[in-house]
Scaffold this active site. Structure first.
Site, short mmCIF file in Angstrom:
data_model
loop_
_atom_site.label_atom_id
_atom_site.label_comp_id
_atom_site.label_asym_id
_atom_site.label_seq_id
_atom_site.Cartn_x
_atom_site.Cartn_y
_atom_site.Cartn_z
N ASP A 89 0.83 -1.20 0.00
CA ASP A 89 0.00 0.00 0.00
C ASP A 89 0.87 1.25 0.00
OD1 ASP A 89 -2.20 1.61 0.21
OD2 ASP A 89 -2.31 1.45 2.40
N TRP A 105 6.74 4.14 -2.71
CA TRP A 105 6.44 5.07 -1.62
C TRP A 105 5.42 4.43 -0.66
CZ3 TRP A 105 5.46 10.04 -5.08
CH2 TRP A 105 6.70 10.45 -5.62
N ASN A 143 14.13 0.05 2.99
CA ASN A 143 15.04 1.13 3.38
C ASN A 143 14.29 2.38 3.80
OD1 ASN A 143 17.65 2.61 3.51
ND2 ASN A 143 16.71 3.77 1.84
N ASP A 240 14.97 -3.57 -2.50
CA ASP A 240 15.28 -2.24 -2.99
C ASP A 240 16.39 -1.58 -2.14
OD1 ASP A 240 14.36 -0.04 -4.81
OD2 ASP A 240 13.98 0.99 -2.92
N GLU A 268 19.17 -4.68 -4.83
CA GLU A 268 19.48 -3.63 -5.80
C GLU A 268 20.51 -2.70 -5.17
OE1 GLU A 268 18.28 0.66 -7.30
OE2 GLU A 268 17.86 -0.17 -5.35
N ASP A 339 14.70 1.89 -14.14
CA ASP A 339 15.53 2.99 -13.66
C ASP A 339 16.47 3.53 -14.73
OD1 ASP A 339 14.52 3.11 -11.09
OD2 ASP A 339 15.80 1.50 -10.39
C1 NOJ Z 1 15.47 1.90 -6.64
C2 NOJ Z 1 14.28 1.62 -7.47
O1 NOJ Z 1 14.57 0.74 -8.48
C3 NOJ Z 1 13.80 2.96 -7.93
O2 NOJ Z 1 12.89 2.83 -8.97
C4 NOJ Z 1 13.27 3.65 -6.73
O3 NOJ Z 1 12.77 4.91 -7.07
C5 NOJ Z 1 14.38 3.82 -5.69
N1 NOJ Z 1 15.09 2.60 -5.48
C6 NOJ Z 1 13.82 4.27 -4.38
O4 NOJ Z 1 12.99 3.28 -3.83
CA CA Z 2 18.94 3.75 5.15
#
Ligand code: NOJ
Ligand code: CA
Ligand code: CA
Length: 712
Positions: A89, A105, A143, A240, A268, A339
């Site tokens: 959500d 978000w 994060n 992430d 990532e 990205d």
């Molecule tokens: C990496 C994600 O792939 C990207 O799309 C996102 O905006 C940032 N992390 C922040 O979550």
């Molecule tokens: Ca952090």
């Protein structure tokens, strides 16, 4: 009959929902941005929705029902895993003029975003995908939650109940005496202003509320949120922004998830080039705890095929990149992503489609698990712009293209050719325009040959039997005679030759996950395992849960070890496989902030490192220096276990110089190392006291009973 039904039901109940679907190296991942894929339910599109699909920063209608409808399409590409964009959500307001259609978000880690569906839809997706031989990997974002200065201002909910937002949390935050950072649920340390040291991990990434994962509530909350996906059948996670979290917390987080089954988790770590000064270098030089997306080599590939650059240089860059990994075949390779600018939008070449095919074929044949970004198969690009958000246009479905055929062909070959799944990586010849690299695994081999210049007859040395070979993609031919290969390559061509001979000796190609604790299930992928046998881990026989010729599932035994890596060997039909490493953890780990008073250490040249007497600490870990006079690091520690540590100084890419100092600690959430071995812990003392008390009471009661009996 009843009994049969009962037994069948019992088997169903006992069969865990969670498991890596197959050996991950045998599969191809298809990455989907859910909002941009397919609208299966228009009733959930509003609010923040753009029907015209012209505002790239609003919702466009894609959802889980749409994804389910398109599973047959996805299956037609031959892929076996789907990586879905974050499903939790998200905030219900615009921030910086955009809606969270991308899913990064989050406001509630226990709920599904209503634009995408609900938990039932997610479970249905898993079930329907599974019917088609596909498993679902969820993008998870531990994060940060959401923007601190707009939208919902870092608002956080626990399954619908408001917890805090960034401003309320700021009011409650206190300075952590060890890290020197104000924190409660979030860190209150401003934005990341320098991409190293403390700010990299303890400040807000682009204004996103940065979680304090060491707060026990946050730790459990984020873990429980991920568990909900695992319990609903997800086979893995794309985590992430791992660059911005303490490695030690991630390790503990992964271990807890792995206790659900052998999930496939990759991180990532965003870095376009692999620099020695990079935190990732430290991350990999010693720890190697989880696979990561191959972001640095992706940039090299696009530069070489969409712009300019020699294949010889590319081959060197790739060899260097892979040399950092204990398991290079667990690298998660991709050509396009949400990205980065899509390949077909990047350059402006007349031959870009042929070059795209070459780069795609390379991504699908390099060591590692390939990702196909949605629409790569249909040459999807945006006419409105290049990078984020224009790399996320609405999907165009077309699985009849040349690109789709390349994906399908190489996905199929990956299932039968062990070298494509597990093989090493060796360049046989390379020039600016031509390249031949070989991958071998036991009696299987793969040879990728390409030419991005004018047509050429390429000859090179190869250790393959004499004969004529036919390429899997186009039927191109190669003759081998007396250790010399000869192949005619048209301009912009790529050929894939392969050999599959019987594998008689057991050979381990992959371990999933390759970081594990006692009692955990791991999948061993490879070849020549036969019908049955034994698996030895760290010298002990592991309990076998299932056995196939190319895949064994075992339970990791408890070991008395202080080493980080232990050997795994398969024994079958009297033959032993060469050992492969498993990163071993003692179990019952908690994420611990380990600190040492800087005055105890003195001057340090470069970074201060520590390593310790338990598996968790056996590999050197870098420490950060706080403004409050401590060096600290975060590591998983088994609660209550005493340990000692030694120190080193130096750079991640050089030799570490030992310092003459040993300190001590006991596993806990916060450990301040001391010069003397610690006294027995309070818990242990209390335990001892209780035992003494119970013994005394027992003796007294017994004496009273005896006296009472005598009196009678
Ligand atoms: C990496 C994600 O792939 C990207 O799309 C996102 O905006 C940032 N992390 C922040 O979550
Ligand atoms: Ca952090
Ligand atoms: Ca919809």
């Amino acid at each position: 009959m009843r009994r049969v039904v009962f037994v069948a039901l019992l088997v169903l109940i006992l069969t865990p929902l969670v498991s890596a679907w197959e050996v991950p190296e045998r599969g191809v991942i298809y990455q989907v941005m859910v909002d941009r894929f397919y609208d299966g339910n228009p009733s959930n599109n509003e609010p923040l929705y753009d029907l015209a699909h012209s505002n790239y920063r609003l919702y466009w209608g894609g959802d889980l029902e749409g994804l389910i409808e398109k599973l047959d399409y996805i299956k037609s590409l031959g892929v076996s895993m789907i990586w879905v964009s974050p499903l939790n959500d998200n905030i219900n307001a615009l921030a910086y003029g955009g809606a969270p259609y991308h899913g990064y978000w989050t406001r509630d880690y226990k709920r599904i975003e209503e634009h995408f569906g609900n938990w039932d839809d997610f479970r249905r997706l898993v079930k329907e995908a599974k019917k088609r031989g596909i498993c679902v990997i969820v993008d998870y974002v531990p994060n940060h939650s959401n923007p601190v200065n707009d939208g919902e201002y870092g608002a956080l909910y626990d399954n619908g109940t408001f917890v805090t937002d960034y401003f309320k949390d700021a009011g409650k935050a206190k300075m952590n005496p060890i890290t020197g950072i104000r924190e409660d649920i979030y860190h209150h340390n401003g934005n990341i202003f320098t991409w190293s040291g403390i700010p990299l991990k303890y400040a807000n990434l682009y204004g996103l509320a940065d979680f304090n994962q060491l707060n026990p509530w946050v730790d459990s909350y984020l873990t429980e949120g991920a568990m909900l996906f695992a319990d609903s059948g997800a086979c893995g996670f794309r985590v992430d922004a791992v660059k911005h979290m303490g490695l030690g917390w991630l390790e503990t987080f992964y271990l807890r998830l792995y206790s659900k089954g052998p999930l496939f988790i990759y991180g990532e770590y965003f870095t376009p080039s692999f620099q020695m000064g990079d935190d990732l270098y430290e991350f990999y030089r010693y720890s190697n705890v989880s696979p990561v997306l191959s972001i640095p080599i992706r940039e090299d590939i696009v530069r070489t095929f969409a712009f300019f650059g020699g294949l010889d240089k590319l081959s060197e860059e790739l060899e260097d990149y892979y040399s950092h990994f204990v398991y290079p075949t667990k690298a998660v390779n991709f050509l396009d992503s949400h990205d980065l600018v899509r390949f077909l939008n990047a350059g402006d070449r007349k031959d870009e489609i042929q070059r795209f095919h070459m780069a795609l074929a390379l991504t699908l044949t390099l060591p590692g698990i390939p990702v196909v970004y949605y629409g790569d198969e249909s040459y999807l690009v945006s006419k409105d712009g290049k990078g984020d958000p224009y790399n996320r246009p609405m999907m165009v479905f077309d699985n009849t293209t040349e690109a789709a055929r390349i994906i399908r062909t190489l996905a199929r070959l990956r299932k039968t050719n062990d070298a494509l799944a597990f093989g090493d990586f060796k360049t046989l010849t390379a020039s600016y325009e031509t390249w031949a690299f070989e991958r071998s695994f036991g009696n299987h081999s793969l040879l990728v040959v390409m030419n991005k210049g004018p047509a050429v007859n390429l000859t090179f040395s190869i250790d393959w039997p004499d004969g004529n070979y036919r390429d899997a993609l186009y039927g191109g031919e190669m003759a081998v005679s007396g250790g010399k290969a000869s192949v005619y390559l048209p301009r912009n061509s790529v050929y894939v030759f392969h050999i599959e001979e019987e594998q008689k000796t057991p050979l381990i190609g992959s371990i999933t996950p390759y970081t594990a604790q006692p009692g955990q299930e791991i999948i061993i992928g490879g070849a020549g395992f036969g019908e049955r046998g034994e698996v030895i881990i760290g010298g002990k026989e592991a309990k076998v849960l299932s056995w196939e010729d190319g895949k064994i599932v075992v339970e990791v035994p408890k070991l008395e070890r202080s080493a980080a890596w232990v050997n795994v060997t398969v024994v079958s039909g009297g033959r032993r496989s060469p050992p492969r490493p498993l990163r071993y953890y003692s179990g019952n780990d908690v994420p611990a902030l380990i600190a040492v008073n800087a005055s105890l250490v003195g001057d340090v040249s470069g970074t201060l490192w520590l390593s310790g007497s338990i598996p968790e600490l056996a590999e050197p870990r870098p420490l950060l220096k706080s403004s409050t006079g401590y060096y600290f690091t975060v590591a998983p520690l088994p609660e209550g276990l005493p340990f000692s540590v030694r120190f080193y100084e130096g750079k991640a890419w050089g030799a570490l110089r030992p310092l003459n100092m040993t300190l001590y600690g006991v596993g806990n959430r916060t450990v301040i190392l001391t010069a003397k071995p610690p006294e027995m812990q309070e818990g242990q003392k209390a335990g001892r006291k209780n035992v003494a008390l119970y013994t005394l009471t027992g003796v007294l009661v017994a004496a009273l009973v005896v006296m009472w009996k005598r009196k009678r």
